[in-house]
Write an enzyme that holds these catalytic residues in place. Structure first.
Site, PDB file in Angstrom:
ATOM      1  N   LYS A 177      -6.910   0.989  -3.853  1.00 47.62           N
ATOM      2  CA  LYS A 177      -6.685   0.610  -2.557  1.00 47.62           C
ATOM      3  C   LYS A 177      -6.933   1.512  -1.406  1.00 47.62           C
ATOM      4  O   LYS A 177      -7.439   1.214  -0.599  1.00 47.62           O
ATOM      5  CB  LYS A 177      -5.195   0.099  -2.457  1.00 47.62           C
ATOM      6  CG  LYS A 177      -4.714  -0.409  -1.106  1.00 47.62           C
ATOM      7  CD  LYS A 177      -5.247  -1.511  -0.254  1.00 47.62           C
ATOM      8  CE  LYS A 177      -4.460  -1.641   0.784  1.00 47.62           C
ATOM      9  NZ  LYS A 177      -5.316  -2.405   1.589  1.00 47.62           N
ATOM     10  N   LYS A 226      -1.143   7.223   8.079  1.00 46.04           N
ATOM     11  CA  LYS A 226      -0.217   7.283   7.031  1.00 46.04           C
ATOM     12  C   LYS A 226      -0.947   7.204   5.837  1.00 46.04           C
ATOM     13  O   LYS A 226      -0.960   7.701   4.789  1.00 46.04           O
ATOM     14  CB  LYS A 226       0.760   6.204   7.216  1.00 46.04           C
ATOM     15  CG  LYS A 226       1.921   6.166   6.317  1.00 46.04           C
ATOM     16  CD  LYS A 226       2.487   4.815   6.226  1.00 46.04           C
ATOM     17  CE  LYS A 226       1.312   4.071   5.382  1.00 46.04           C
ATOM     18  NZ  LYS A 226       1.797   2.719   4.835  1.00 46.04           N
ATOM     19  N   THR A 238       0.895  -1.234  -0.017  1.00 45.65           N
ATOM     20  CA  THR A 238       0.125  -0.191  -0.032  1.00 45.65           C
ATOM     21  C   THR A 238       0.855   1.283  -0.064  1.00 45.65           C
ATOM     22  O   THR A 238       1.564   1.673   0.956  1.00 45.65           O
ATOM     23  CB  THR A 238      -0.921   0.030   1.204  1.00 45.65           C
ATOM     24  OG1 THR A 238      -1.773  -0.982   1.315  1.00 45.65           O
ATOM     25  CG2 THR A 238      -1.681   1.332   1.156  1.00 45.65           C
TER      26      THR A 238
END
Lengths: 293, 293, 293, 293
Positions: C172, C241, C96
């Site tokens: 994603k 994040k 990711t």
């Protein structure tokens, strides 16, 4: 005194010109695009070919650059200020930069035995030209003492924030956030007033005639009333950049600032709808449009 | 002139006392709890047993009540002001009430051939006692002309908003929203500053020393710096009530006000955590706690 | 087939172990901390000393790294994957990462005649160990065809997003945003229900028994009901994040996402109050505390 | 059994028709506009001239009304249900109403020795016609037992929430809030995807194919993808009304719900821009326009 001055954008030019005209100091200037230095050279400034050269032999150098990367570029490399500034000399950064960047720059100078002060300014080019800026300055007390006479020529008032240089950048960012928050506040209140049949100018008259009698409401309120969103005095993408710097400091310090998020989103929305050239007060247009006005 | 005055809470008492002391008018007062009228009677006011009686035979009656329902209660019923006020007489409402309520009250008076002006005030009881309030007044021009001499004794300045009475209430609500927005702004900036090592007082000094040199920042900023959240000068639930009135006007006018939503949520959160007695500036405590301070 | 595999954190280990056990391919693994590779070597994997070595001579290499900087580190330098991967070979990144990072990595591979596919995964380590992940894959069609057999061993389903690799990363990130939005939704509804006398479990039963019958509500709803915020399955700072990566993509595309701002602020607030080790579902604790629960 | 049924809007008609067709009970119906009862009378329902008459002699009466004021109107006055319902008889309210209203109605019935159950439903008219609604029911256990056989004909599943009737209304409001939150979530993610080059339909395929495999995402996601915002299935002002009811419950319980504020503001903005007739999913259009799409 022989002063170095790096960065001649709208703000840097105005400040440097004022220094040449009023301070009696010899000024050596550098700008990435040399052509912008011509008017300064015409009134007596010396022109350096590199930031290194602008710093060479000086005891004090000022910089006013557009953003963090411009500052990094002027500092580093063979031609950079870090390579040119003598040991013990002082770099005073007037730019609005990230808190973390100020910490890094302070460390870079410290490693080389150079000194560093952050002294970001409040005000627009016309205030700069008139030596009427407000300055938030931070750094070691002797360094501030040393910078003070020149800062006194640049601004009408210097606020001493503390001994850690980046603290001044934090205060400056807080100030820009507070300006945009005041704009958002007026924009929402004006939209409500307007749809309720009260002219924006009337609302502003009441606000600035009572508890809100401050430059931030008078100046930006008038822009909102007159809908002067172009040409931009301060473009929305620059405002967005500043709000991002506030956000980075807030993230790092673990401080949730939902009002910051709100004004940042409204800047983003304004740019998406109105384009990159609109003034940051354009969030007033966004708020009005969102109310169906 | 013989004046009626309805509602002797903290604000109403201060205003009425000032009128008795300085205006030279005869004042007939009424309050739901008669005991609160004693000090006024002691300085020369007449005491009415009902709002109807306070209005009987008067050409002008002022009211300063806690909220919309208190105003409705004082107006309606056999003992109400609507029943007592002569045809052609003028009711000047100083209360902070809903825009829709002001419209209803104006209509009720109109049906009876009475006249109505909205004249909500800005300021705290000490300003009221000194005749230093700010007043936003709206209604028919001759009605405003008639009220003006008394309003001039109540406040330091009267802003004429327009000929629809409720427009003044809208402006007053906008003002209260703007105050809370300024508190939120300072609270977030102070939390960021504090966690970054800059004292709240220092940040406030810079703000009020530059673009933010207005009473709203000086007064509320000092409360935030000193963390004087109890005892409350203006309780958070009252602030929440005002923000709801703004929200109702915004809903009706179809105006999205995300900053209003934010400060309303912070008031609610503050009450949930700190209890019903905290000052509305207590959102500063909430913001600080949410930052882990 | 001889496969390279870079990155053996919780997710990488589970994926690689599953591949060794079920795919019949020879796997060469690399991890920054070699000790973490021991269990894989024990079941037949070969150990590479550098990312370069893991890529040398392979036609396909997978990577699963913690963040953008770990991926950059594994790619660059004399020991990096870019230096080791043969011309024409394919790098499939399961991590990711930022949309912009995926674009950069794709360009770096392209410059060297190598190929690149982004194939980030949905699911936790237990799903990875069982080959039950969901995969969003994007890249040139022949590259996706080539990766497909191995991806089929990694996940239960592969979604083809398009021919630009970073599009898969965007999807994603949207998914992770939607998860946190669902958590926020349940947290607020549960706080309201609880203070109104309805048990959180009862509300969740109704939601998941009607329109909200999906894994995201069942899985995260149960965590909220049982208040299992520590130990963290996915730490709040990692969630923060990811939300920052969404925010960077949104900033770049000029898309205002106020709900993203809200959940980001709630993560930040949760970390400020509860510490860095709390699960990202801990925003449920924040919402409850803010309601005075 | 002889059943009363009050309120024949889109939902009420579908429910009552289904009851007439499938339950074998005799149904007496009332509607403010009698013409809407014709199709029901054609299939065997009796027509009452007043709510009082619809309740007279019945042991159980159901109501499905548009909002709180319609319910109050049907209950009160000389022709109202309160006046007609026998002592000991049961009123089952299927309407989506305020928590506070449900408490008031329960008290009104209690004063008269009548019984009250709240049983708001999830689903659209087509689900109502097919007896496939979901029902959240609350009240005294014997009252729920008594209502259960009829509710089983109305819906596919009945969730028992507790013994306080208004608890069911709270759960229903939470459900509507969660629907709108899911719409907002998809709208923001789709705007980001679309500007990043990923089709909305593709994103929805991934979401509903993985963790978000629930009716709320499939149904509303498809509307967002196809941009079917008019004609409205559920008008934005009705959604706004429901969100206000949630907000009133949250205010009273002192629960800050910032996501509720966000979706409420987006509904308001959507109505301001698109008019009163747009579907509540129209917030997707607002989010897209705000992103410059």
């Amino acid at each position: 005194m022989d002063i170095g001055f790096i960065g001649l954008g709208a703000m840097g030019s105005a400040i440097a010109t004022n220094l040449v005209n009023t301070s009696g100091h010899a000024i050596t200037v550098w700008n990435r695009t040399a052509a912008k230095a011509e008017s300064l050279v015409a009134v007596g400034a010396k022109l350096a070919k590199t930031p290194k050269e602008a710093g060479a032999g000086k005891s004090i150098v000022f910089s006013m650059l557009a953003d963090d990367s411009a500052l990094h570029a002027a500092l580093s490399g063979d031609d950079g200020l870090l390579a040119g500034l003598p040991k013990g000399a002082l770099h005073v950064s007037l730019s609005t930069i990230a808190v973390a960047t100020a910490d890094q720059v302070a460390a870079l100078h410290h490693e080389r035995g150079q000194r560093y002060v952050s002294a970001p300014v409040f005000g627009r080019p016309d205030a700069a030209a008139a030596g009427r800026l407000f300055i938030a300055a931070a750094g070691a007390a002797p360094d501030l003492d040393e910078a003070e006479p020149v800062l006194a020529a640049i601004g009408q008032k210097v606020f001493r924030i503390g001994d850690k240089p980046s603290a001044a950048n934090l205060v400056k960012l807080c100030g820009n956030f507070a300006i945009l928050a005041a704009i958002e506040t007026m924009a929402e209140a004006m939209a409500l007033a307007e749809k309720g049949g009260v002219a924006k100018a009337k609302l502003l008259e009441v606000l600035t005639g009572t508890l809100f009698d401050a430059p931030v409401y008078r100046t930006y309120g008038r822009i909102l009333v007159e809908e002067r969103f172009t040409p931009a005095g301060f473009k929305a993408p620059l405002g967005l950049k500043d709000m991002r710097l506030v956000g980075e400091a807030a993230d790092k310090s673990r401080v949730a600032m939902p009002l910051l998020s709100l004004v940042r989103d409204h800047l983003l929305e304004t740019i998406a709808k109105e384009g990159e050239d609109i003034d940051w007060t354009g969030i007033g247009k966004t708020v009005a449009r969102n109310a169906g006005i």
